[in-house]
Scaffold this active site. Sequence first.
Site, PDB file in Angstrom:
ATOM      1  N   LYS A  32      29.198   2.100  72.153  1.00  0.00           N
ATOM      2  CA  LYS A  32      28.965   2.344  73.502  1.00  0.00           C
ATOM      3  C   LYS A  32      29.667   3.741  73.680  1.00  0.00           C
ATOM      4  CE  LYS A  32      27.895  -1.659  75.945  1.00  0.00           C
ATOM      5  NZ  LYS A  32      28.148  -2.617  77.134  1.00  0.00           N
ATOM      6  N   LYS A  75      34.541  -8.834  68.655  1.00  0.00           N
ATOM      7  CA  LYS A  75      33.317  -7.890  69.070  1.00  0.00           C
ATOM      8  C   LYS A  75      32.522  -7.441  68.011  1.00  0.00           C
ATOM      9  CE  LYS A  75      32.647  -3.699  71.553  1.00  0.00           C
ATOM     10  NZ  LYS A  75      33.284  -3.038  72.508  1.00  0.00           N
ATOM     11  N   GLU A 117      22.534  -4.558  73.475  1.00  0.00           N
ATOM     12  CA  GLU A 117      22.833  -5.447  74.912  1.00  0.00           C
ATOM     13  C   GLU A 117      21.583  -6.054  75.556  1.00  0.00           C
ATOM     14  OE1 GLU A 117      26.452  -4.233  77.260  1.00  0.00           O
ATOM     15  OE2 GLU A 117      25.461  -5.044  79.078  1.00  0.00           O
ATOM     16  N   HIS A 163      41.424   1.073  84.025  1.00  0.00           N
ATOM     17  CA  HIS A 163      40.128   0.340  83.678  1.00  0.00           C
ATOM     18  C   HIS A 163      40.547  -1.020  83.281  1.00  0.00           C
ATOM     19  CE1 HIS A 163      36.259  -0.581  82.222  1.00  0.00           C
ATOM     20  NE2 HIS A 163      36.816  -1.177  80.793  1.00  0.00           N
TER      21      HIS A 163
HETATM   22  P1  NAD Z   1      42.926   6.636  78.200  1.00  0.00           P
HETATM   23  O1  NAD Z   1      41.871   7.240  77.277  1.00  0.00           O
HETATM   24  O2  NAD Z   1      42.765   7.292  79.337  1.00  0.00           O
HETATM   25  O3  NAD Z   1      44.351   6.519  77.431  1.00  0.00           O
HETATM   26  C1  NAD Z   1      45.218   5.877  78.658  1.00  0.00           C
HETATM   27  C2  NAD Z   1      46.397   7.078  78.527  1.00  0.00           C
HETATM   28  O4  NAD Z   1      47.253   6.708  77.431  1.00  0.00           O
HETATM   29  C3  NAD Z   1      45.879   8.529  78.777  1.00  0.00           C
HETATM   30  O5  NAD Z   1      46.859   9.052  79.509  1.00  0.00           O
HETATM   31  C4  NAD Z   1      46.323   8.804  76.958  1.00  0.00           C
HETATM   32  O6  NAD Z   1      46.574  10.346  77.176  1.00  0.00           O
HETATM   33  C5  NAD Z   1      47.450   8.097  76.810  1.00  0.00           C
HETATM   34  N1  NAD Z   1      47.562   7.657  75.444  1.00  0.00           N
HETATM   35  C6  NAD Z   1      46.822   7.503  74.557  1.00  0.00           C
HETATM   36  N2  NAD Z   1      47.100   6.953  73.269  1.00  0.00           N
HETATM   37  C7  NAD Z   1      48.727   7.256  73.464  1.00  0.00           C
HETATM   38  C8  NAD Z   1      49.582   6.742  72.685  1.00  0.00           C
HETATM   39  N3  NAD Z   1      49.568   6.223  71.508  1.00  0.00           N
HETATM   40  N4  NAD Z   1      50.735   6.940  73.092  1.00  0.00           N
HETATM   41  C9  NAD Z   1      51.233   7.530  74.460  1.00  0.00           C
HETATM   42  N5  NAD Z   1      50.158   7.856  75.274  1.00  0.00           N
HETATM   43  C10 NAD Z   1      48.713   7.573  74.617  1.00  0.00           C
HETATM   44  O7  NAD Z   1      42.380   5.020  78.431  1.00  0.00           O
HETATM   45  P2  NAD Z   1      42.103   3.875  77.661  1.00  0.00           P
HETATM   46  O8  NAD Z   1      42.780   2.562  78.492  1.00  0.00           O
HETATM   47  O9  NAD Z   1      42.306   4.071  76.371  1.00  0.00           O
HETATM   48  O10 NAD Z   1      40.361   3.660  77.871  1.00  0.00           O
HETATM   49  C11 NAD Z   1      39.750   3.450  79.088  1.00  0.00           C
HETATM   50  C12 NAD Z   1      38.414   4.008  79.123  1.00  0.00           C
HETATM   51  O11 NAD Z   1      37.702   3.259  78.009  1.00  0.00           O
HETATM   52  C13 NAD Z   1      37.673   3.891  80.083  1.00  0.00           C
HETATM   53  O12 NAD Z   1      36.785   5.093  80.393  1.00  0.00           O
HETATM   54  C14 NAD Z   1      36.614   2.795  79.768  1.00  0.00           C
HETATM   55  O13 NAD Z   1      35.247   2.828  80.525  1.00  0.00           O
HETATM   56  C15 NAD Z   1      36.515   2.901  78.364  1.00  0.00           C
HETATM   57  N6  NAD Z   1      35.898   2.066  77.895  1.00  0.00           N
HETATM   58  C16 NAD Z   1      34.869   2.011  77.016  1.00  0.00           C
HETATM   59  C17 NAD Z   1      34.617   0.804  76.089  1.00  0.00           C
HETATM   60  C18 NAD Z   1      33.159   0.960  75.165  1.00  0.00           C
HETATM   61  O14 NAD Z   1      32.790   0.033  74.798  1.00  0.00           O
HETATM   62  N7  NAD Z   1      32.879   2.039  74.930  1.00  0.00           N
HETATM   63  C19 NAD Z   1      34.932  -0.639  76.336  1.00  0.00           C
HETATM   64  C20 NAD Z   1      36.018  -0.383  77.151  1.00  0.00           C
HETATM   65  C21 NAD Z   1      36.591   0.621  77.885  1.00  0.00           C
HETATM   66  N1  GLY Z   2      32.834  -3.382  76.332  1.00  0.00           N
HETATM   67  C1  GLY Z   2      31.722  -3.840  76.402  1.00  0.00           C
HETATM   68  C2  GLY Z   2      30.861  -3.753  75.161  1.00  0.00           C
HETATM   69  O1  GLY Z   2      31.268  -2.761  74.244  1.00  0.00           O
HETATM   70  O2  GLY Z   2      29.739  -4.093  75.131  1.00  0.00           O
END
Ligand code: NAD
Ligand code: GLY
Length: 372
Positions: A146, A230, A240, A269
């Site tokens: 996704k 997953k 999906e 998130h």
């Molecule tokens: P993010 O990518 O914003 O990372 C969180 C923070 O951590 C950022 O400030 C980043 O710079 C920092 N960071 C990243 N790696 C680090 C590390 N190793 N050390 C220190 N800092 C680090 O957030 P996230 O929680 O990784 O991802 C959230 C996003 O993922 C949302 O946009 C959500 O919609 C998406 N998401 C997508 C799917 C999918 O299936 N594609 C599933 C779940 C969530």
């Molecule tokens: N995070 C939900 C999906 O990948 O389907």
Amino acid sequence: MSAYDTLTVELGDRSYDIHVGSDLLSQAGSLIKPVIRAKRVIIVTDENVAPLYLNSLEKSLESEGLTSESIILPAGEQTKSISHFEQLIDQILDLKIDRKCALIALGGGVIGDLTGYAAASVLRGIDFVQIPTTLLSQVDSSVGGKTGINTRHGKNLIGAFYQPRLVLADIDTLDSLPKREVLAGYAEVAKYGLINDLKFFEWLEETGIALCNGNKEHRRKAVLISCQSKAKIVAEDETEQGVRALLNLGHTFGHTLEAETGFNDTLLHGESVGLGICMAFDLSAHLGLCSKSDADRTRAHYAAVGLPTRPTDINGVSWDTDALLDHMQSDKKVENGKVTFILAKGIGGAFIARDINMDDARHIVDNAIKQD
Ligand code: NAD
Ligand code: GLY
């Protein structure tokens, strides 16, 4: 024990491996080289991750004769936007790439989702590799294809299903992750237990606090089990049409909370998913589908590791039921005017519910935002 474990997302000729373990960044060059078509890659990362891990990745690629160029974007959810997408595509095209070049997403879910969508779009699709560096991205967003960006109408409303060629989940990168981000990712880890794996949830009840505090063996096992869970669901239902919707446990309530706070640091998130899962169990208990003790147990576990479990735990937000229900109605999980919920018959017993009376959802939201 070997340095990493490997599992495969089985999708025919688009199948790919996920490697989970330690010290993967230094092996990235040799692991990536066989799965891409050219010797040139573009690394996309963010300004927090670049100073920590970009250099190791570049060195590892170079040692295998791969050349790389890097694009460093601002960190945070706001980067998953149309304007950043446009800038990223321009930056990639400025580098005069050809169709055999590959993108590497080095970072959390924001970088992974945006880079994946750029890979799906530029030159009608080029290869990409995910190197997730947050717990959330290692257990969820880097796997399953996704990709996408947010719009002012809501989250992930533009995107594509587009699978990576490889996922490298190096748990060492989690050492630098702020605790709040670890917890946000943990909400998604526990989700897999709550969906269909009671045994995993029980193990998390024993180990979750240590895992969140940095225990590497627990982290590695949790990432591996989450990815296995997953990968199995994605292999069964890539786009999906059915069972994959179970992975959205907590998202119907969660996305509405996130939309209301404006997709920023007020509510991460993963935190919104954790809150949404507690509310989904509340709704399940309210409808007599699961016991109240299962809903209490879920909330108690999230609280034990230090996650917020009620919207009122989030400082500085004044919640409004009507506004939240409005967001719920405009989510992309609405079908024929009906909001889809993932509910549970108990811990490990999640199912898709499409016929929920919105008065029941309103009751849960009302209760959740009531100050004690
Ligand atoms: P993010 O990518 O914003 O990372 C969180 C923070 O951590 C950022 O400030 C980043 O710079 C920092 N960071 C990243 N790696 C680090 C590390 N190793 N050390 C220190 N800092 C680090 O957030 P996230 O929680 O990784 O991802 C959230 C996003 O993922 C949302 O946009 C959500 O919609 C998406 N998401 C997508 C799917 C999918 O299936 N594609 C599933 C779940 C969530
Ligand atoms: N995070 C939900 C999906 O990948 O389907």
